[in-house]
Write a protein that holds these residues in place. Structure first.
Motif, PDB file in Angstrom:
ATOM      1  N   VAL A 108       0.844  -1.197   0.000  1.00 21.54           N
ATOM      2  CA  VAL A 108       0.000   0.000   0.000  1.00 21.54           C
ATOM      3  C   VAL A 108       0.881   1.250   0.000  1.00 21.54           C
ATOM      4  CG1 VAL A 108      -1.712   1.325   1.322  1.00 21.54           C
ATOM      5  CG2 VAL A 108      -1.981  -1.151   1.052  1.00 21.54           C
ATOM      6  N   THR A 109       1.928   1.250   0.822  1.00 20.22           N
ATOM      7  CA  THR A 109       2.856   2.386   0.869  1.00 20.22           C
ATOM      8  C   THR A 109       3.522   2.611  -0.479  1.00 20.22           C
ATOM      9  OG1 THR A 109       3.278   2.066   3.221  1.00 20.22           O
ATOM     10  CG2 THR A 109       4.946   3.278   1.987  1.00 20.22           C
ATOM     11  N   ALA A 110       3.881   1.540  -1.151  1.00 20.68           N
ATOM     12  CA  ALA A 110       4.579   1.644  -2.431  1.00 20.68           C
ATOM     13  C   ALA A 110       3.665   2.114  -3.563  1.00 20.68           C
ATOM     14  CB  ALA A 110       5.198   0.297  -2.802  1.00 20.68           C
ATOM     15  N   VAL A 111       2.387   1.821  -3.487  1.00 23.24           N
ATOM     16  CA  VAL A 111       1.473   2.048  -4.608  1.00 23.24           C
ATOM     17  C   VAL A 111       0.576   3.275  -4.425  1.00 23.24           C
ATOM     18  CG1 VAL A 111      -0.447   0.996  -5.862  1.00 23.24           C
ATOM     19  CG2 VAL A 111       1.523  -0.380  -5.263  1.00 23.24           C
ATOM     20  N   ALA A 112       0.052   3.493  -3.221  1.00 23.54           N
ATOM     21  CA  ALA A 112      -0.844   4.632  -2.966  1.00 23.54           C
ATOM     22  C   ALA A 112      -0.030   5.913  -2.840  1.00 23.54           C
ATOM     23  CB  ALA A 112      -1.649   4.390  -1.692  1.00 23.54           C
ATOM     24  N   ASP A 113      -0.664   7.035  -3.122  1.00 21.92           N
ATOM     25  CA  ASP A 113       0.011   8.312  -2.934  1.00 21.92           C
ATOM     26  C   ASP A 113       0.102   8.688  -1.458  1.00 21.92           C
ATOM     27  OD1 ASP A 113       0.590   9.001  -5.679  1.00 21.92           O
ATOM     28  OD2 ASP A 113      -1.570   9.160  -5.932  1.00 21.92           O
ATOM     29  N   HIS A 114      -0.920   8.326  -0.693  1.00 26.38           N
ATOM     30  CA  HIS A 114      -0.936   8.530   0.763  1.00 26.38           C
ATOM     31  C   HIS A 114      -1.840   7.461   1.353  1.00 26.38           C
ATOM     32  CE1 HIS A 114       0.737  12.496  -0.005  1.00 26.38           C
ATOM     33  NE2 HIS A 114      -0.270  12.722  -0.817  1.00 26.38           N
ATOM     34  N   TRP A 115      -1.593   7.105   2.600  1.00 24.72           N
ATOM     35  CA  TRP A 115      -2.515   6.235   3.317  1.00 24.72           C
ATOM     36  C   TRP A 115      -2.398   6.537   4.797  1.00 24.72           C
ATOM     37  CZ3 TRP A 115      -1.620   2.475   7.047  1.00 24.72           C
ATOM     38  CH2 TRP A 115      -0.295   2.099   7.239  1.00 24.72           C
ATOM     39  N   GLY A 116      -3.395   6.105   5.548  1.00 24.96           N
ATOM     40  CA  GLY A 116      -3.355   6.324   6.980  1.00 24.96           C
ATOM     41  C   GLY A 116      -4.498   5.621   7.675  1.00 24.96           C
ATOM     42  N   VAL A 117      -4.581   5.871   8.973  1.00 26.53           N
ATOM     43  CA  VAL A 117      -5.604   5.263   9.819  1.00 26.53           C
ATOM     44  C   VAL A 117      -6.249   6.388  10.611  1.00 26.53           C
ATOM     45  CG1 VAL A 117      -6.047   3.591  11.654  1.00 26.53           C
ATOM     46  CG2 VAL A 117      -4.158   3.204  10.054  1.00 26.53           C
ATOM     47  N   LYS A 118      -7.574   6.335  10.709  1.00 22.34           N
ATOM     48  CA  LYS A 118      -8.256   7.304  11.565  1.00 22.34           C
ATOM     49  C   LYS A 118      -9.262   6.574  12.434  1.00 22.34           C
ATOM     50  CE  LYS A 118     -12.048   8.826   8.619  1.00 22.34           C
ATOM     51  NZ  LYS A 118     -12.761   9.956   8.062  1.00 22.34           N
ATOM     52  N   GLU A 119      -9.486   7.157  13.612  1.00 14.61           N
ATOM     53  CA  GLU A 119     -10.471   6.590  14.533  1.00 14.61           C
ATOM     54  C   GLU A 119     -11.869   6.865  14.009  1.00 14.61           C
ATOM     55  OE1 GLU A 119      -9.930   8.006  18.491  1.00 14.61           O
ATOM     56  OE2 GLU A 119      -7.800   7.492  18.517  1.00 14.61           O
TER      57      GLU A 119
END
Length: 153
Positions: A122-133
């Motif tokens: 996901v890190t290699a392919v997406a422009d950004h990613w993250g987690v939110k509550e």
């Protein structure tokens, strides 16, 4: 007429101006081994309807990885997994919501391991990613993909 949902300022990625969703689709899935494939098909169908397939392979891969993590590590038995895909003016955003505790993190998998590389992909392919509550139990894991500008019409 498509709905317009505004994003939180930090949800699209660093240094990116937030915009409102031009369109979105949401679907609930049972926690099953087939959920990642079904989520991938759901997102693919939405992107095809919107005519936004230029990053289809990247988005499909990330959808599959995030849904797999929700099935294997996130969603408790008997709970559902929510998948949302949003079309913004300059990005496509996917979200996978589950009712589980914990925060997914990247980790280095041993070279002999057959799993454990999902978030690295996901890190290699997406422009950004993250987690939110979320309100209530669980979390939302999201990824965004830049694309050509959408014109409303």
């Amino acid at each position: 007429m498509p709905s317009r949902l505004c994003d939180e300022p930090d949800a699209l990625g660093p240094n990116q101006t937030p915009d409102c969703a031009v369109d979105h689709r949401t679907m609930l899935f049972d926690r099953r081994r087939t959920t990642p494939g079904a989520a991938r098909s759901f997102v693919t169908d939405a992107l095809a309807q919107w005519g936004r397939t230029e990053r289809l392979d990247d988005i499909r891969l990330c959808t599959s990885e995030l849904a797999t993590n929700a099935v294997l590590h996130g969603s408790p038995a008997g709970r559902k997994i929510l998948v949302r895909v949003e079309l913004h003016t300059t990005v496509v955003r996917i979200e996978v919501h589950d009712g589980g505790n914990g925060t997914p993190t990247e980790r280095e998998a041993p070279s002999t391991a057959t799993d454990g590389r999902g978030l690295l992909l996901v890190t290699a392919v997406a422009d950004h990613w993250g987690v939110k509550e979320r309100q209530g139990p669980g979390k939302c894991v999201w990824a965004v993909f830049h694309h050509g500008a959408v014109t409303e019409g």
